[in-house]
Design a protein around this motif. Sequence first.
Motif, PDB file in Angstrom:
ATOM      1  N   ASP A 120       0.887  -1.195   0.104  1.00 30.09           N
ATOM      2  CA  ASP A 120       0.102  -0.175  -0.093  1.00 30.09           C
ATOM      3  C   ASP A 120       0.706   1.216  -0.183  1.00 30.09           C
ATOM      4  O   ASP A 120       0.695   2.311  -0.710  1.00 30.09           O
ATOM      5  N   THR A 127       2.534   1.450  -3.468  1.00 33.29           N
ATOM      6  CA  THR A 127       1.482   1.972  -4.311  1.00 33.29           C
ATOM      7  C   THR A 127       1.114   3.583  -4.314  1.00 33.29           C
ATOM      8  O   THR A 127       1.044   4.390  -5.330  1.00 33.29           O
ATOM      9  N   GLN A 145      -0.745   1.174 -10.581  1.00 35.88           N
ATOM     10  CA  GLN A 145       0.162  -0.102  -9.945  1.00 35.88           C
ATOM     11  C   GLN A 145       0.677  -1.053 -11.035  1.00 35.88           C
ATOM     12  O   GLN A 145       1.478  -1.844 -10.734  1.00 35.88           O
ATOM     13  N   SER A 150      -5.729  -9.126  -4.953  1.00 38.00           N
ATOM     14  CA  SER A 150      -6.693  -8.729  -6.062  1.00 38.00           C
ATOM     15  C   SER A 150      -6.065  -7.615  -6.905  1.00 38.00           C
ATOM     16  O   SER A 150      -6.746  -6.947  -7.765  1.00 38.00           O
ATOM     17  N   THR A 151      -4.739  -7.336  -6.618  1.00 36.30           N
ATOM     18  CA  THR A 151      -4.066  -6.284  -7.464  1.00 36.30           C
ATOM     19  C   THR A 151      -2.986  -6.720  -8.187  1.00 36.30           C
ATOM     20  O   THR A 151      -3.001  -6.894  -9.387  1.00 36.30           O
ATOM     21  N   THR A 152      -1.631  -6.780  -7.536  1.00 38.52           N
ATOM     22  CA  THR A 152      -0.742  -7.125  -8.367  1.00 38.52           C
ATOM     23  C   THR A 152      -0.077  -8.621  -8.749  1.00 38.52           C
ATOM     24  O   THR A 152       0.437  -8.765  -9.666  1.00 38.52           O
TER      25      THR A 152
END
Length: 332
Positions: free
Chosen positions: A172, A175, A185, A283-285
């Motif tokens: 976080d 980012t 991201q 859910s992101t990277t």
Amino acid sequence: MEGSASGKFSGYSCLFMISFLMVCLGVRSQLTTDFYNESCPNLLTIVRKAVKNAIKTETRMAASLVRLHFHDCFVNGCDGSVLLDGSDGEKSALPNLNSVRGFDVVDTIKSSVESACPGVVSCADILAIAARDSVLLSGGNTWKVFLGRRDGLVANQTGANNGLPFPTDSLDTITQKFANVGLNQTDVVSLSGAHTIGLARCTTFSSRLFNFSGTGAADSTMDTEMVSDLQTLCPQSGDGNTTTSLDQNSTDLFDNHYFKNLLVGKGLLSSDQILFTGDAAASTTKSLVQNYSSDSGLFFSDFTNSMIKMGNINPKTGSNGEIRTNCRVVNS
């Protein structure tokens, strides 16, 4: 994916070209790829030759020059401020102290450029070209570098301390630091792929190697065999300055092995491994890491776009800033 149908790769190529053109249109109003065509027509040849010689002397220098450009752009924009000497300069900031390097190589490049085109080419532009050439000469992709930056007049040590990512930062936090300079991201993950080349000091990852009692690993996400090898290389009694490859399997080649390593817990820095196994990664990277690990073409395309975007962070143009004669000091 590598080895997949040509149609799928062509689709990626088409998407890359569209996004590349969009990036180009965004920067063309300030920077151009032909900025020095008339004022210093041999610039790219001069820089390429110097970078090639530097890498031939020390392979690690390729990663160092890429990192210099990164650490320059994240503070005050891409204005060569990281090159300025002084106890209050960015060189002495915590993320840079005893870490960023390659200043002598930049001096050599600048001297050669000044001999050919005195007072014309900025140190900030030299960093951008040298970073591109370092990637290419290490086996990576190439791109047309947008040029026309001028050099800043002041360094910003506080900005470097606060704005540059640390190897122990959470996902976080990383980012947010990227977002603060206009990067997203995808840029976080693709630019982290530059860690496919270069070295890191034990002090940057030793906190992952030993638990409180010193008998086991503190970070269970690291491959156990890798932990054992690194505990031997980086004992708790050591001074922390011993170095090892960021990419344990493909040290000097710019490829997508960095992402393959993350899939099996072999990311060296905590800030590397959390891209795949951190709590925020699900859910992101994580999906980006998986895609880049199986498709080097996609990684190269996104890396190119991210390098162009990063190179356009708040450039000084026109009458703003100056063209330094010596990259280490502002003109008198």
